[in-house]
Design a protein around this motif. Structure first.
Motif, PDB file in Angstrom:
ATOM      1  N   SER A   5      -5.618 -35.907 -13.757  1.00 41.96           N
ATOM      2  CA  SER A   5      -5.590 -37.054 -12.853  1.00 41.96           C
ATOM      3  C   SER A   5      -5.118 -38.335 -13.523  1.00 41.96           C
ATOM      4  O   SER A   5      -5.142 -39.397 -12.917  1.00 41.96           O
ATOM      5  CB  SER A   5      -6.981 -37.288 -12.255  1.00 41.96           C
ATOM      6  N   GLY A   6      -4.680 -38.275 -14.800  1.00 45.37           N
ATOM      7  CA  GLY A   6      -4.231 -39.474 -15.482  1.00 45.37           C
ATOM      8  C   GLY A   6      -2.854 -39.909 -15.031  1.00 45.37           C
ATOM      9  O   GLY A   6      -2.150 -39.215 -14.303  1.00 45.37           O
ATOM     10  N   VAL A   7      -2.452 -41.097 -15.486  1.00 43.34           N
ATOM     11  CA  VAL A   7      -1.135 -41.640 -15.205  1.00 43.34           C
ATOM     12  C   VAL A   7      -0.455 -41.916 -16.534  1.00 43.34           C
ATOM     13  O   VAL A   7      -1.060 -42.481 -17.444  1.00 43.34           O
ATOM     14  CB  VAL A   7      -1.227 -42.949 -14.387  1.00 43.34           C
ATOM     15  N   ARG A   8       0.791 -41.505 -16.638  1.00 43.73           N
ATOM     16  CA  ARG A   8       1.556 -41.756 -17.863  1.00 43.73           C
ATOM     17  C   ARG A   8       2.902 -42.351 -17.498  1.00 43.73           C
ATOM     18  O   ARG A   8       3.458 -42.063 -16.436  1.00 43.73           O
ATOM     19  CB  ARG A   8       1.743 -40.454 -18.655  1.00 43.73           C
ATOM     20  N   PRO A  55      -0.702 -38.791 -10.657  1.00 46.10           N
ATOM     21  CA  PRO A  55      -1.682 -37.698 -10.542  1.00 46.10           C
ATOM     22  C   PRO A  55      -1.366 -36.687  -9.453  1.00 46.10           C
ATOM     23  O   PRO A  55      -1.955 -35.603  -9.448  1.00 46.10           O
ATOM     24  CB  PRO A  55      -3.000 -38.426 -10.265  1.00 46.10           C
ATOM     25  N   TRP A  56      -0.468 -37.008  -8.532  1.00 44.03           N
ATOM     26  CA  TRP A  56      -0.083 -36.027  -7.507  1.00 44.03           C
ATOM     27  C   TRP A  56       1.079 -35.150  -7.972  1.00 44.03           C
ATOM     28  O   TRP A  56       1.784 -34.554  -7.187  1.00 44.03           O
ATOM     29  CB  TRP A  56       0.260 -36.730  -6.198  1.00 44.03           C
ATOM     30  N   ASN A  75      -1.435 -30.327  -9.558  1.00 37.11           N
ATOM     31  CA  ASN A  75      -2.634 -31.160  -9.687  1.00 37.11           C
ATOM     32  C   ASN A  75      -3.811 -30.540  -8.922  1.00 37.11           C
ATOM     33  O   ASN A  75      -3.635 -29.644  -8.088  1.00 37.11           O
ATOM     34  CB  ASN A  75      -2.349 -32.580  -9.204  1.00 37.11           C
ATOM     35  N   ASP A  76      -5.020 -31.062  -9.188  1.00 36.64           N
ATOM     36  CA  ASP A  76      -6.223 -30.511  -8.564  1.00 36.64           C
ATOM     37  C   ASP A  76      -6.725 -31.338  -7.374  1.00 36.64           C
ATOM     38  O   ASP A  76      -7.756 -31.031  -6.790  1.00 36.64           O
ATOM     39  CB  ASP A  76      -7.348 -30.363  -9.597  1.00 36.64           C
ATOM     40  N   TYR A  77      -6.034 -32.419  -7.059  1.00 36.07           N
ATOM     41  CA  TYR A  77      -6.315 -33.281  -5.903  1.00 36.07           C
ATOM     42  C   TYR A  77      -7.643 -34.038  -6.003  1.00 36.07           C
ATOM     43  O   TYR A  77      -8.042 -34.679  -5.035  1.00 36.07           O
ATOM     44  CB  TYR A  77      -6.226 -32.495  -4.580  1.00 36.07           C
ATOM     45  N   ARG A  78      -8.271 -34.020  -7.155  1.00 39.96           N
ATOM     46  CA  ARG A  78      -9.475 -34.823  -7.318  1.00 39.96           C
ATOM     47  C   ARG A  78      -9.157 -36.319  -7.335  1.00 39.96           C
ATOM     48  O   ARG A  78     -10.035 -37.154  -7.109  1.00 39.96           O
ATOM     49  CB  ARG A  78     -10.208 -34.420  -8.599  1.00 39.96           C
ATOM     50  N   TRP A  79      -7.900 -36.661  -7.592  1.00 41.44           N
ATOM     51  CA  TRP A  79      -7.487 -38.060  -7.601  1.00 41.44           C
ATOM     52  C   TRP A  79      -7.601 -38.706  -6.219  1.00 41.44           C
ATOM     53  O   TRP A  79      -7.566 -39.941  -6.088  1.00 41.44           O
ATOM     54  CB  TRP A  79      -6.031 -38.177  -8.074  1.00 41.44           C
ATOM     55  N   ARG A  80      -7.782 -37.911  -5.171  1.00 37.65           N
ATOM     56  CA  ARG A  80      -7.815 -38.450  -3.807  1.00 37.65           C
ATOM     57  C   ARG A  80      -9.035 -39.336  -3.533  1.00 37.65           C
ATOM     58  O   ARG A  80      -9.102 -39.976  -2.490  1.00 37.65           O
ATOM     59  CB  ARG A  80      -7.791 -37.305  -2.791  1.00 37.65           C
ATOM     60  N   THR A  81      -9.971 -39.407  -4.474  1.00 34.45           N
ATOM     61  CA  THR A  81     -11.116 -40.302  -4.288  1.00 34.45           C
ATOM     62  C   THR A  81     -10.699 -41.768  -4.392  1.00 34.45           C
ATOM     63  O   THR A  81     -11.476 -42.657  -4.045  1.00 34.45           O
ATOM     64  CB  THR A  81     -12.208 -40.008  -5.323  1.00 34.45           C
ATOM     65  N   LEU A 105       4.134 -23.194  -2.946  1.00 33.37           N
ATOM     66  CA  LEU A 105       3.394 -23.488  -1.726  1.00 33.37           C
ATOM     67  C   LEU A 105       1.942 -23.041  -1.846  1.00 33.37           C
ATOM     68  O   LEU A 105       1.017 -23.766  -1.443  1.00 33.37           O
ATOM     69  CB  LEU A 105       4.067 -22.787  -0.543  1.00 33.37           C
ATOM     70  N   GLU A 106       1.727 -21.879  -2.418  1.00 41.68           N
ATOM     71  CA  GLU A 106       0.370 -21.352  -2.577  1.00 41.68           C
ATOM     72  C   GLU A 106      -0.429 -22.192  -3.571  1.00 41.68           C
ATOM     73  O   GLU A 106      -1.629 -22.436  -3.372  1.00 41.68           O
ATOM     74  CB  GLU A 106       0.430 -19.898  -3.052  1.00 41.68           C
ATOM     75  N   ARG A 107       0.225 -22.651  -4.622  1.00 41.26           N
ATOM     76  CA  ARG A 107      -0.463 -23.442  -5.646  1.00 41.26           C
ATOM     77  C   ARG A 107      -0.986 -24.761  -5.071  1.00 41.26           C
ATOM     78  O   ARG A 107      -2.101 -25.187  -5.364  1.00 41.26           O
ATOM     79  CB  ARG A 107       0.486 -23.722  -6.810  1.00 41.26           C
ATOM     80  N   ALA A 108      -0.178 -25.405  -4.231  1.00 45.22           N
ATOM     81  CA  ALA A 108      -0.607 -26.672  -3.613  1.00 45.22           C
ATOM     82  C   ALA A 108      -1.722 -26.438  -2.610  1.00 45.22           C
ATOM     83  O   ALA A 108      -2.654 -27.246  -2.501  1.00 45.22           O
ATOM     84  CB  ALA A 108       0.581 -27.341  -2.934  1.00 45.22           C
ATOM     85  N   GLY A 109      -1.635 -25.320  -1.882  1.00 45.07           N
ATOM     86  CA  GLY A 109      -2.689 -24.959  -0.936  1.00 45.07           C
ATOM     87  C   GLY A 109      -2.837 -25.952   0.207  1.00 45.07           C
ATOM     88  O   GLY A 109      -2.034 -26.873   0.368  1.00 45.07           O
ATOM     89  N   PRO A 110      -3.889 -25.789   1.008  1.00 40.41           N
ATOM     90  CA  PRO A 110      -4.131 -26.709   2.126  1.00 40.41           C
ATOM     91  C   PRO A 110      -4.337 -28.153   1.683  1.00 40.41           C
ATOM     92  O   PRO A 110      -4.040 -29.078   2.437  1.00 40.41           O
ATOM     93  CB  PRO A 110      -5.399 -26.146   2.780  1.00 40.41           C
ATOM     94  N   SER A 111      -4.844 -28.355   0.463  1.00 42.34           N
ATOM     95  CA  SER A 111      -5.093 -29.720  -0.014  1.00 42.34           C
ATOM     96  C   SER A 111      -3.815 -30.547  -0.009  1.00 42.34           C
ATOM     97  O   SER A 111      -3.821 -31.734   0.343  1.00 42.34           O
ATOM     98  CB  SER A 111      -5.685 -29.694  -1.426  1.00 42.34           C
ATOM     99  N   GLY A 112      -2.710 -29.924  -0.410  1.00 45.30           N
ATOM    100  CA  GLY A 112      -1.444 -30.636  -0.427  1.00 45.30           C
ATOM    101  C   GLY A 112      -1.033 -31.071   0.968  1.00 45.30           C
ATOM    102  O   GLY A 112      -0.641 -32.219   1.196  1.00 45.30           O
ATOM    103  N   PHE A 113      -1.140 -30.138   1.915  1.00 48.57           N
ATOM    104  CA  PHE A 113      -0.748 -30.479   3.287  1.00 48.57           C
ATOM    105  C   PHE A 113      -1.627 -31.576   3.861  1.00 48.57           C
ATOM    106  O   PHE A 113      -1.125 -32.546   4.449  1.00 48.57           O
ATOM    107  CB  PHE A 113      -0.810 -29.249   4.195  1.00 48.57           C
ATOM    108  N   PHE A 114      -2.932 -31.462   3.711  1.00 51.48           N
ATOM    109  CA  PHE A 114      -3.816 -32.464   4.306  1.00 51.48           C
ATOM    110  C   PHE A 114      -3.666 -33.827   3.635  1.00 51.48           C
ATOM    111  O   PHE A 114      -3.886 -34.860   4.276  1.00 51.48           O
ATOM    112  CB  PHE A 114      -5.269 -31.984   4.271  1.00 51.48           C
ATOM    113  N   THR A 115      -3.277 -33.852   2.371  1.00 53.65           N
ATOM    114  CA  THR A 115      -2.989 -35.122   1.714  1.00 53.65           C
ATOM    115  C   THR A 115      -1.805 -35.811   2.372  1.00 53.65           C
ATOM    116  O   THR A 115      -1.840 -37.015   2.668  1.00 53.65           O
ATOM    117  CB  THR A 115      -2.702 -34.898   0.220  1.00 53.65           C
TER     118      THR A 115
END
Length: 257
Positions: A2-5, A48-49, A53-59, A163-173
């Motif tokens: 979730s870091g930024v570089r 972080p996107w 990524n694991d989408y925990r950055w969405r907080t 597509l599978e790696r991103a999963g539903p989290s990617g779409f809902f983001t």
């Protein structure tokens, strides 16, 4: 994850900062950077996107992550160029920040809907299909000429895995960004903003691109036939030239007595 570089592609002046889209990479900007004046400084943010990524950055709001990336640059860039979800993050940051975050801002195919576009189950399903298309086509765009040399089955497997790696989290983001975009206080944006869109990108219709630019006090739009969602890769030199022209025009206007 979730870091930024911030990756310095080259030093120089003026300074251009680049922000990638969802499930993409800072490395996608290499061709675009080559289309810019070789004396210009170029920094590509790794946000972080990024892919995988694991989408925990969405907080946190996406605009705040982009602000973190710009802070690493150490100065206000002359140009900020952002694609897709990164473009939406740029609009969010511009609308919520007092003062300019960059001399000029260019958003390429950002995620945006007008308040007049209803949110229906049909729109939801169309958004899901569009997301699936973009996820698959993004793999093809980043592969470039190599995609035409691959066995179709291998390429399909790569696209399915992305597509599978991103999963539903990617779409809902993405859908959440689309859903809430009319709520952005775009009238508060102080930066000159260029919206680049294409007739082959279903994410941002021509009408929505015009409405987005019109909602920004110093907004303008350039829409092109044959441009799709990944025009910054497939038409890198042409898009880079438009960014440079937009910045040069604004600089000339500001220098007039």
């Amino acid at each position: 994850m979730s870091g930024v570089r911030a990756h310095v592609l080259r030093d120089g002046d003026p300074l251009v900062v680049l922000a990638h889209g969802l499930e993409d990479s800072w490395q996608s900007w290499h061709a675009f950077a080559r289309g810019l004046d070789p004396d210009w400084g170029v920094v590509a943010l790794d946000l972080p996107w990024r892919t995988g990524n694991d989408y925990r950055w969405r907080t946190r709001p996406a605009g705040q992550w982009l602000a973190d990336g710009l802070a690493q640059v150490g100065r206000v860039p002359d140009m900020l160029v952002a694609h897709s979800f990164g473009g939406s993050a740029a609009l969010q940051l511009c609308a919520g920040t007092a003062g300019d975050i960059a001399g000029t801002v260019t958003v390429i195919c950002p995620i945006y809907r007008t308040a007049q576009q209803p949110v229906t189950w049909k729109a939801f399903e169309l958004s899901r299909l569009t997301y699936t298309h973009h996820m698959r086509d993004g793999v093809r765009a980043r592969l470039g000429p190599r995609a035409r040399q691959m066995e179709p089955g291998v390429l399909d497997t790569m696209m399915d895995l992305a597509l599978e790696r991103a999963g539903p989290s990617g779409f809902f983001t993405v859908f959440d960004q689309y859903l809430t975009s009319p709520q952005l206080p775009l009238a508060d944006v102080t930066e000159p903003v260029l919206v680049i869109a294409g007739d082959e990108d279903p994410t941002l219709t021509h009408e929505a691109a015009l409405a987005l630019a019109a909602a920004i006090p110093h907004g303008s739009v350039r829409a092109h036939e044959g441009y799709d969602h990944f025009c910054h890769i497939r038409h890198a030199a042409a898009v880079a030239a438009q960014v440079a022209d937009f910045h040069a025009t604004l600089r000339t206007v500001r220098q007039r007595p």
